[in-house]
Every structure is written in C-alpha cells, then in structure tokens.
Design a protein around this motif. Sequence first.
Motif, PDB file in Angstrom:
ATOM      1  N   VAL A 111       0.845  -1.200   0.000  1.00  0.00           N
ATOM      2  CA  VAL A 111       0.000   0.000   0.000  1.00  0.00           C
ATOM      3  C   VAL A 111       0.876   1.245   0.000  1.00  0.00           C
ATOM      4  O   VAL A 111       0.616   2.207  -0.745  1.00  0.00           O
ATOM      5  CB  VAL A 111      -0.950  -0.009   1.225  1.00  0.00           C
ATOM      6  CG1 VAL A 111      -1.700   1.302   1.345  1.00  0.00           C
ATOM      7  CG2 VAL A 111      -1.925  -1.176   1.146  1.00  0.00           C
ATOM      8  N   LEU A 112       1.902   1.256   0.805  1.00  0.00           N
ATOM      9  CA  LEU A 112       2.816   2.407   0.879  1.00  0.00           C
ATOM     10  C   LEU A 112       3.519   2.630  -0.456  1.00  0.00           C
ATOM     11  O   LEU A 112       3.604   3.765  -0.946  1.00  0.00           O
ATOM     12  CB  LEU A 112       3.838   2.186   1.998  1.00  0.00           C
ATOM     13  CG  LEU A 112       4.799   3.329   2.267  1.00  0.00           C
ATOM     14  CD1 LEU A 112       4.041   4.582   2.657  1.00  0.00           C
ATOM     15  CD2 LEU A 112       5.782   2.940   3.344  1.00  0.00           C
ATOM     16  N   LEU A 113       3.982   1.553  -1.102  1.00  0.00           N
ATOM     17  CA  LEU A 113       4.644   1.692  -2.403  1.00  0.00           C
ATOM     18  C   LEU A 113       3.671   2.210  -3.465  1.00  0.00           C
ATOM     19  O   LEU A 113       4.049   3.030  -4.319  1.00  0.00           O
ATOM     20  CB  LEU A 113       5.239   0.354  -2.840  1.00  0.00           C
ATOM     21  CG  LEU A 113       6.488  -0.098  -2.074  1.00  0.00           C
ATOM     22  CD1 LEU A 113       6.849  -1.521  -2.442  1.00  0.00           C
ATOM     23  CD2 LEU A 113       7.652   0.846  -2.344  1.00  0.00           C
ATOM     24  N   GLU A 114       2.424   1.782  -3.426  1.00  0.00           N
ATOM     25  CA  GLU A 114       1.432   2.276  -4.383  1.00  0.00           C
ATOM     26  C   GLU A 114       1.163   3.757  -4.170  1.00  0.00           C
ATOM     27  O   GLU A 114       1.010   4.529  -5.127  1.00  0.00           O
ATOM     28  CB  GLU A 114       0.131   1.479  -4.270  1.00  0.00           C
ATOM     29  CG  GLU A 114       0.224   0.076  -4.846  1.00  0.00           C
ATOM     30  CD  GLU A 114      -1.056  -0.733  -4.666  1.00  0.00           C
ATOM     31  OE1 GLU A 114      -1.945  -0.297  -3.901  1.00  0.00           O
ATOM     32  OE2 GLU A 114      -1.152  -1.800  -5.288  1.00  0.00           O
ATOM     33  N   GLU A 115       1.133   4.200  -2.907  1.00  0.00           N
ATOM     34  CA  GLU A 115       0.932   5.623  -2.623  1.00  0.00           C
ATOM     35  C   GLU A 115       2.107   6.441  -3.152  1.00  0.00           C
ATOM     36  O   GLU A 115       1.912   7.516  -3.738  1.00  0.00           O
ATOM     37  CB  GLU A 115       0.754   5.843  -1.119  1.00  0.00           C
ATOM     38  CG  GLU A 115      -0.570   5.344  -0.587  1.00  0.00           C
ATOM     39  CD  GLU A 115      -0.672   5.477   0.918  1.00  0.00           C
ATOM     40  OE1 GLU A 115       0.248   6.003   1.575  1.00  0.00           O
ATOM     41  OE2 GLU A 115      -1.711   5.021   1.456  1.00  0.00           O
ATOM     42  N   ILE A 116       3.312   5.944  -2.956  1.00  0.00           N
ATOM     43  CA  ILE A 116       4.509   6.644  -3.455  1.00  0.00           C
ATOM     44  C   ILE A 116       4.462   6.721  -4.979  1.00  0.00           C
ATOM     45  O   ILE A 116       4.726   7.766  -5.580  1.00  0.00           O
ATOM     46  CB  ILE A 116       5.794   5.948  -2.972  1.00  0.00           C
ATOM     47  CG1 ILE A 116       5.923   6.081  -1.452  1.00  0.00           C
ATOM     48  CG2 ILE A 116       7.032   6.505  -3.673  1.00  0.00           C
ATOM     49  CD1 ILE A 116       7.018   5.241  -0.839  1.00  0.00           C
ATOM     50  N   ASP A 173       1.814   6.681  -6.927  1.00  0.00           N
ATOM     51  CA  ASP A 173       0.783   7.633  -7.323  1.00  0.00           C
ATOM     52  C   ASP A 173       1.230   9.065  -7.127  1.00  0.00           C
ATOM     53  O   ASP A 173       0.951   9.947  -7.959  1.00  0.00           O
ATOM     54  CB  ASP A 173      -0.524   7.360  -6.551  1.00  0.00           C
ATOM     55  CG  ASP A 173      -1.151   6.017  -6.898  1.00  0.00           C
ATOM     56  OD1 ASP A 173      -0.809   5.466  -7.973  1.00  0.00           O
ATOM     57  OD2 ASP A 173      -1.989   5.533  -6.114  1.00  0.00           O
ATOM     58  N   LEU A 174       1.946   9.355  -6.039  1.00  0.00           N
ATOM     59  CA  LEU A 174       2.458  10.695  -5.795  1.00  0.00           C
ATOM     60  C   LEU A 174       3.482  11.092  -6.871  1.00  0.00           C
ATOM     61  O   LEU A 174       3.483  12.226  -7.350  1.00  0.00           O
ATOM     62  CB  LEU A 174       3.103  10.792  -4.407  1.00  0.00           C
ATOM     63  CG  LEU A 174       2.116  10.815  -3.239  1.00  0.00           C
ATOM     64  CD1 LEU A 174       2.884  10.713  -1.911  1.00  0.00           C
ATOM     65  CD2 LEU A 174       1.300  12.098  -3.265  1.00  0.00           C
ATOM     66  N   LEU A 175       4.347  10.132  -7.255  1.00  0.00           N
ATOM     67  CA  LEU A 175       5.347  10.418  -8.282  1.00  0.00           C
ATOM     68  C   LEU A 175       4.677  10.661  -9.635  1.00  0.00           C
ATOM     69  O   LEU A 175       5.109  11.510 -10.406  1.00  0.00           O
ATOM     70  CB  LEU A 175       6.349   9.282  -8.384  1.00  0.00           C
ATOM     71  CG  LEU A 175       7.337   9.172  -7.215  1.00  0.00           C
ATOM     72  CD1 LEU A 175       8.178   7.926  -7.339  1.00  0.00           C
ATOM     73  CD2 LEU A 175       8.231  10.415  -7.145  1.00  0.00           C
ATOM     74  N   LYS A 176       3.597   9.932  -9.945  1.00  0.00           N
ATOM     75  CA  LYS A 176       2.873  10.144 -11.197  1.00  0.00           C
ATOM     76  C   LYS A 176       2.236  11.525 -11.233  1.00  0.00           C
ATOM     77  O   LYS A 176       2.273  12.211 -12.243  1.00  0.00           O
ATOM     78  CB  LYS A 176       1.758   9.077 -11.370  1.00  0.00           C
ATOM     79  CG  LYS A 176       2.206   7.792 -11.941  1.00  0.00           C
ATOM     80  CD  LYS A 176       0.989   6.914 -12.172  1.00  0.00           C
ATOM     81  CE  LYS A 176       1.388   5.545 -12.667  1.00  0.00           C
ATOM     82  NZ  LYS A 176       0.222   4.678 -12.837  1.00  0.00           N
ATOM     83  N   ASN A 177       1.658  11.919 -10.111  1.00  0.00           N
ATOM     84  CA  ASN A 177       0.983  13.218 -10.038  1.00  0.00           C
ATOM     85  C   ASN A 177       1.985  14.365 -10.082  1.00  0.00           C
ATOM     86  O   ASN A 177       1.664  15.475 -10.506  1.00  0.00           O
ATOM     87  CB  ASN A 177       0.129  13.316  -8.780  1.00  0.00           C
ATOM     88  CG  ASN A 177      -1.064  12.380  -8.842  1.00  0.00           C
ATOM     89  OD1 ASN A 177      -1.491  11.983  -9.921  1.00  0.00           O
ATOM     90  ND2 ASN A 177      -1.600  12.024  -7.677  1.00  0.00           N
ATOM     91  N   LYS A 178       3.194  14.160  -9.624  1.00  0.00           N
ATOM     92  CA  LYS A 178       4.229  15.195  -9.592  1.00  0.00           C
ATOM     93  C   LYS A 178       4.733  15.490 -10.994  1.00  0.00           C
ATOM     94  O   LYS A 178       5.108  16.604 -11.307  1.00  0.00           O
ATOM     95  CB  LYS A 178       5.380  14.734  -8.706  1.00  0.00           C
ATOM     96  CG  LYS A 178       6.291  15.791  -8.280  1.00  0.00           C
ATOM     97  CD  LYS A 178       7.285  15.265  -7.283  1.00  0.00           C
ATOM     98  CE  LYS A 178       8.088  16.422  -6.738  1.00  0.00           C
ATOM     99  NZ  LYS A 178       9.106  15.980  -5.824  1.00  0.00           N
ATOM    100  N   SER A 179       4.733  14.537 -11.888  1.00  0.00           N
ATOM    101  CA  SER A 179       5.266  14.715 -13.237  1.00  0.00           C
ATOM    102  C   SER A 179       4.377  15.536 -14.097  1.00  0.00           C
ATOM    103  O   SER A 179       3.317  15.801 -14.119  1.00  0.00           O
ATOM    104  CB  SER A 179       5.460  13.399 -13.966  1.00  0.00           C
ATOM    105  OG  SER A 179       6.058  12.447 -13.179  1.00  0.00           O
TER     106      SER A 179
END
Length: 142
Positions: A129-134, A136-142
């Motif tokens: 779950v933590l890796l999926e959140e990371i 998703d955050l990296l995708k949104n940052k790009s």
Amino acid sequence: MAKCKFWNEFKEFAMKGNVIDMAVGIVIGGAFGKIVTSLVNDLLMPCIGALIGGFDFANLKVTLCKAVMEGEEIVKPAVTLNYGTFINEIMNFLIIALCIFLVIKGINKMHKKKEEEPAAPAPKPDDVVLLEEIRDLLKNKS
C-alpha cells in the motif's frame, strides 16, 4: 477399569453435536411422519376415492376366510388382505420421499451458491500500500 473407559467413550460419543442433531431430527421426523399420514389418510385419499367412485381406500380388502360366528358373537375373525391400507402406506412413503428430496435439493442448492460466491480479495500488505501511494504521488508530480 475397562467399564469406566467404555462409559467415558460412550458419553463422549453421545454428547457430540452430530448425535444430538440426529436425535432431534428423528423426533421431528416422527412428528412429520404423523402429519404426512394424516395428510394422506384424511385429505388426499378421500379426494382420490371421491374422484374414482366414492369409496374409501382404507376399507379395500379381499376376504380369504369369512368370520365364524355363533349368533351375534364372533368366534373366529375373518382373514383379509387389506390392500387399501397398503395403498395408503405407499402414498405416505411417496409423499415423505418427495419432501426429503425437496429438502435435500434445497440444501444442495444453498451449498452450491456458497461455493460459487467469490471470496473477498485479501487485504494488501502495508508495504505494498505504501509503495502504491509513493507511485501515485510520483505520477501526479510529473
């Protein structure tokens, strides 16, 4: 000593849930048998008798030997084949067998539905779950 061991084994057997369930089933089955007998003898067979000529199946019999009488007193009763009673008992059996068939069919249908229901997906481990959140955050940052 062997007597005590036998008694303990018997108590353990008798107190198992399956044996108690079976005993309850036998008692209920006996009561159900009486209901079916009444259904056949008091409702079903008189209707069938009325439809095919107005006679009572319970009174159908073949007399093999007539009764021996002395005046009004019966010395030796008649010997009869009571095939009407036999027909009633066959009807009882058929109705009970049909009811048991329907109950077992319903139980099997319920078990089949339970087997067909998909199991709920297992919860994901915390690290996934933590890796999926990371991610998703990296995708949104790009």
